[in-house]
Scaffold this motif. Structure first.
Motif, PDB file in Angstrom:
ATOM      1  N   THR A 106       9.774   4.005  -7.898  1.00  0.00           N
ATOM      2  CA  THR A 106       9.091   2.730  -8.117  1.00  0.00           C
ATOM      3  C   THR A 106       9.675   2.133  -9.401  1.00  0.00           C
ATOM      4  OG1 THR A 106       7.330   3.703  -9.495  1.00  0.00           O
ATOM      5  CG2 THR A 106       6.997   3.719  -7.091  1.00  0.00           C
ATOM      6  N   THR A 107       9.059   1.052  -9.895  1.00  0.00           N
ATOM      7  CA  THR A 107       9.516   0.519 -11.180  1.00  0.00           C
ATOM      8  C   THR A 107       8.564   0.843 -12.323  1.00  0.00           C
ATOM      9  OG1 THR A 107       8.510  -1.627 -10.690  1.00  0.00           O
ATOM     10  CG2 THR A 107      10.819  -1.373 -10.157  1.00  0.00           C
ATOM     11  N   GLU A 111       2.681   1.228  -9.738  1.00  0.00           N
ATOM     12  CA  GLU A 111       3.315   1.301  -8.414  1.00  0.00           C
ATOM     13  C   GLU A 111       3.403   2.738  -7.922  1.00  0.00           C
ATOM     14  OE1 GLU A 111       7.081  -0.531  -8.912  1.00  0.00           O
ATOM     15  OE2 GLU A 111       6.298  -2.577  -8.852  1.00  0.00           O
ATOM     16  N   ALA A 112       3.598   3.679  -8.836  1.00  0.00           N
ATOM     17  CA  ALA A 112       3.648   5.087  -8.445  1.00  0.00           C
ATOM     18  C   ALA A 112       2.282   5.553  -7.946  1.00  0.00           C
ATOM     19  CB  ALA A 112       4.107   5.946  -9.621  1.00  0.00           C
ATOM     20  N   GLU A 114      -0.104   3.572  -6.771  1.00  0.00           N
ATOM     21  CA  GLU A 114      -0.310   2.840  -5.511  1.00  0.00           C
ATOM     22  C   GLU A 114       0.408   3.554  -4.366  1.00  0.00           C
ATOM     23  OE1 GLU A 114      -2.313  -0.833  -4.436  1.00  0.00           O
ATOM     24  OE2 GLU A 114      -1.942  -0.062  -6.443  1.00  0.00           O
ATOM     25  N   SER A 115       1.627   3.985  -4.608  1.00  0.00           N
ATOM     26  CA  SER A 115       2.426   4.665  -3.582  1.00  0.00           C
ATOM     27  C   SER A 115       1.788   5.981  -3.177  1.00  0.00           C
ATOM     28  CB  SER A 115       3.854   4.906  -4.103  1.00  0.00           C
ATOM     29  OG  SER A 115       4.476   3.688  -4.447  1.00  0.00           O
ATOM     30  N   SER A 146      -2.542  -2.603 -10.610  1.00  0.00           N
ATOM     31  CA  SER A 146      -2.458  -3.174  -9.263  1.00  0.00           C
ATOM     32  C   SER A 146      -3.756  -2.849  -8.532  1.00  0.00           C
ATOM     33  CB  SER A 146      -1.237  -2.614  -8.525  1.00  0.00           C
ATOM     34  OG  SER A 146      -1.266  -1.202  -8.518  1.00  0.00           O
ATOM     35  N   THR A 275       2.632  11.514 -10.074  1.00  0.00           N
ATOM     36  CA  THR A 275       3.063  10.144 -10.348  1.00  0.00           C
ATOM     37  C   THR A 275       3.591  10.101 -11.778  1.00  0.00           C
ATOM     38  OG1 THR A 275       0.772   9.569 -10.939  1.00  0.00           O
ATOM     39  CG2 THR A 275       1.503   9.056  -8.702  1.00  0.00           C
ATOM     40  N   ALA A 277       6.349   7.820 -14.797  1.00  0.00           N
ATOM     41  CA  ALA A 277       7.070   6.597 -15.201  1.00  0.00           C
ATOM     42  C   ALA A 277       7.387   6.751 -16.692  1.00  0.00           C
ATOM     43  CB  ALA A 277       6.229   5.351 -14.916  1.00  0.00           C
ATOM     44  N   HIS A 309       6.621   1.413   3.290  1.00  0.00           N
ATOM     45  CA  HIS A 309       6.303   1.033   1.910  1.00  0.00           C
ATOM     46  C   HIS A 309       7.606   0.997   1.131  1.00  0.00           C
ATOM     47  CE1 HIS A 309       4.355   0.772  -1.944  1.00  0.00           C
ATOM     48  NE2 HIS A 309       4.649   2.012  -2.301  1.00  0.00           N
ATOM     49  N   ILE A 311       9.666  -1.037  -2.654  1.00  0.00           N
ATOM     50  CA  ILE A 311       9.617  -1.930  -3.814  1.00  0.00           C
ATOM     51  C   ILE A 311      11.042  -2.356  -4.128  1.00  0.00           C
ATOM     52  CG2 ILE A 311       9.087  -2.009  -6.293  1.00  0.00           C
ATOM     53  CD1 ILE A 311       6.975   0.333  -5.418  1.00  0.00           C
ATOM     54  N   GLY A 314      12.614  -0.516  -6.978  1.00  0.00           N
ATOM     55  CA  GLY A 314      12.418   0.932  -7.015  1.00  0.00           C
ATOM     56  C   GLY A 314      13.755   1.651  -6.899  1.00  0.00           C
TER      57      GLY A 314
END
Length: 448
Positions: A106-107, A111-112, A114-115, A146, A275, A277, A309, A311, A314
């Motif tokens: 992801t970015t 987003e992680a 969410e994924s 998000s 998750t 980042a 899914h 991004i 990503g």
């Protein structure tokens, strides 16, 4: 350069604060320090936002980005691949615990998260348990902004404007032992109680409806709540008993922050997903990832199945190249070992502040600490909302920055000061942090 507030809408910011005051504008960083547009130096006591783990000014990371951008600036990983994403996924899988071998880029952290929720739902649909869709998380925990991640987040104040949110976010107690509602004299019993509360939440909702439990190794919001002894071991047992996935949200707690590559390794538990980042690139380029077990990808490996899914950015080639170079620095300088070797000195230095009457609790692990501020240390009486406003926003945030320390004074929960310096920090920085905090907190107490 004009007034920043004319056009720049800053995140989580009271824009009115800067109608008659300049916006702090940071222009340069080197090592554990940053400089503003007026030339003033500050100790970066929060690694940007728990991000700049390898420290500022690493030219080799900038060079890795430039080299990759000149070769292949962008290509999606939607049915295609590129070398840096392939290599980084392999590197992460080798570092992650157990069979967490599948890396979905992801970015960023929201987003992680969410994924991970989307994968939990999609996975259970494919294995014949379509009602499993809810998530248990903890009070005051922050898991992102998000709409799905915000539903998992346990902070009412940042959710109210955006309700109704995604249904299915269930809350359980956190591991704030200092404010333990039960077993406040026994961390093992308290940890057992807190873990069992997760089990009771699953039972109340019906195990056939619960897909996952999302927990940070050390909970960030509220001021760094480490897990009590035995807590994660019991949570893992509960998740297994109810066929619920355990997601370790390590957007902050991975990449050395707790003295291991992953927080799950620090506390000895095996999640079904991680998750991550922030520190994966030390902030030199945006990148996040959901790391999943072999079991979770298995239903998607056959026939016409796919995880629907993705991004755009990503697994961006430049970000992956920066992450690889960042991990080279980690290996070469043993930054993870550096944290392990110095964490007890960091704790001991911060614990010197216990001689100040305003300091109620010093807690955390690795290079990730919260200092809870109290009105009365004997009774542990906290500050009310108006007092917190005056203390944190009216005085502490500005005074700490003016004294040369960038950190976080926060009241998402009880009033705390949070510290998470770059992983290169040593006793020199620990002493500087302690001296600035001592001076400013002494003044704050006199103001009260």
């Amino acid at each position: 350069m004009g007034n920043p507030t004319d056009h720049l809408w800053m995140h989580f910011t009271r824009m009115s604060s800067y109608q008659d005051a300049p916006v702090p504008t940071i222009v340069r960083g080197d090592g554990a320090y940053i400089w503003d547009s007026e030339g003033r130096r500050y100790l970066d006591g929060l690694a940007g936002l728990f991000v700049v783990n390898a420290g500022h000014g690493r030219t080799e990371l900038a060079e890795a980005a430039a080299k990759q951008a000149s070769e292949l600036a962008y290509f999606p990983i939607w049915s295609y691949a590129h070398p840096t994403a392939i290599e980084l996924a392999e590197r992460i899988a080798a570092l992650a615990p157990g069979d967490l071998n599948r890396v979905f880029f992801t970015t960023g952290g929201s987003e992680a998260v969410e994924s991970a929720w989307k994968l939990a739902r999609a996975y259970f649909k494919r294995v014949g348990k379509p009602m499993k869709h809810k998530v248990v998380s903890r009070h005051i925990a922050y898991h992102g902004t998000s709409m799905g991640a915000l539903s998992i987040t346990g902070l009412p104040g940042i959710k109210a404007d955006f309700e109704p949110l995604v249904p299915g976010g269930i809350k359980a107690p956190n591991t704030n032992f200092y404010r333990a509602p039960e077993h406040g004299d026994d961390p093992v019993a308290f940890g057992r109680w807190a873990a069992e509360e997760i089990g009771r939440a699953i039972e109340r909702e019906g195990p056939e409806t619960v897909a996952a439990v999302f927990l940070e190794p050390v909970q960030n919001a509220g001021g760094c709540f480490p897990p009590p002894p035995g807590y994660f071991e019991r949570v893992r047992e509960i998740c297994d008993a109810y066929d619920v996935l355990l997601v370790s949200d390590e957007v902050i707690c991975s990449w050395g922050r707790l003295g291991e590559y992953f927080g799950a390794q620090r506390y000895g538990y095996q999640p079904d997903m991680i998750t991550t980042a922030k520190g994966i690139t030390s902030g030199y380029s945006p990148l996040g990832a959901m790391i999943a077990s072999d079991r979770l990808i298995e239903p998607f490996l056959h026939g016409t199945e796919s995880f629907a899914h993705g991004i755009t950015f990503g697994g961006h080639p430049v970000s992956c190249a920066v992450a690889l170079a960042n991990l080279e620095i980690f290996a070469r300088e043993d930054l993870v070992g550096h944290v392990r070797a110095n964490e007890s000195a960091f704790r001991a230095t911060l614990e010197k502040l216990y001689d100040l009457p305003i300091v109620g609790d010093v807690r955390g692990d690795g290079y990730f600490y919260g200092i809870e501020l109290v009105k009365d240390r004997t009774t542990r009486e906290s500050f009310d909302d108006a007092e917190s406003e005056r203390l944190l926003r009216g005085f502490l945030s500005g005074a700490l920055f003016a004294a040369g320390l960038y950190c976080r004074a926060d009241d998402r929960g009880d009033p705390v000061i949070q510290l998470a310096p770059p992983l290169i920090a040593d006793q020199t920085q620990f002493d500087e942090i302690e001296q600035i905090l001592r001076s400013v907190l002494t003044e704050a107490w006199q103001h009260l």
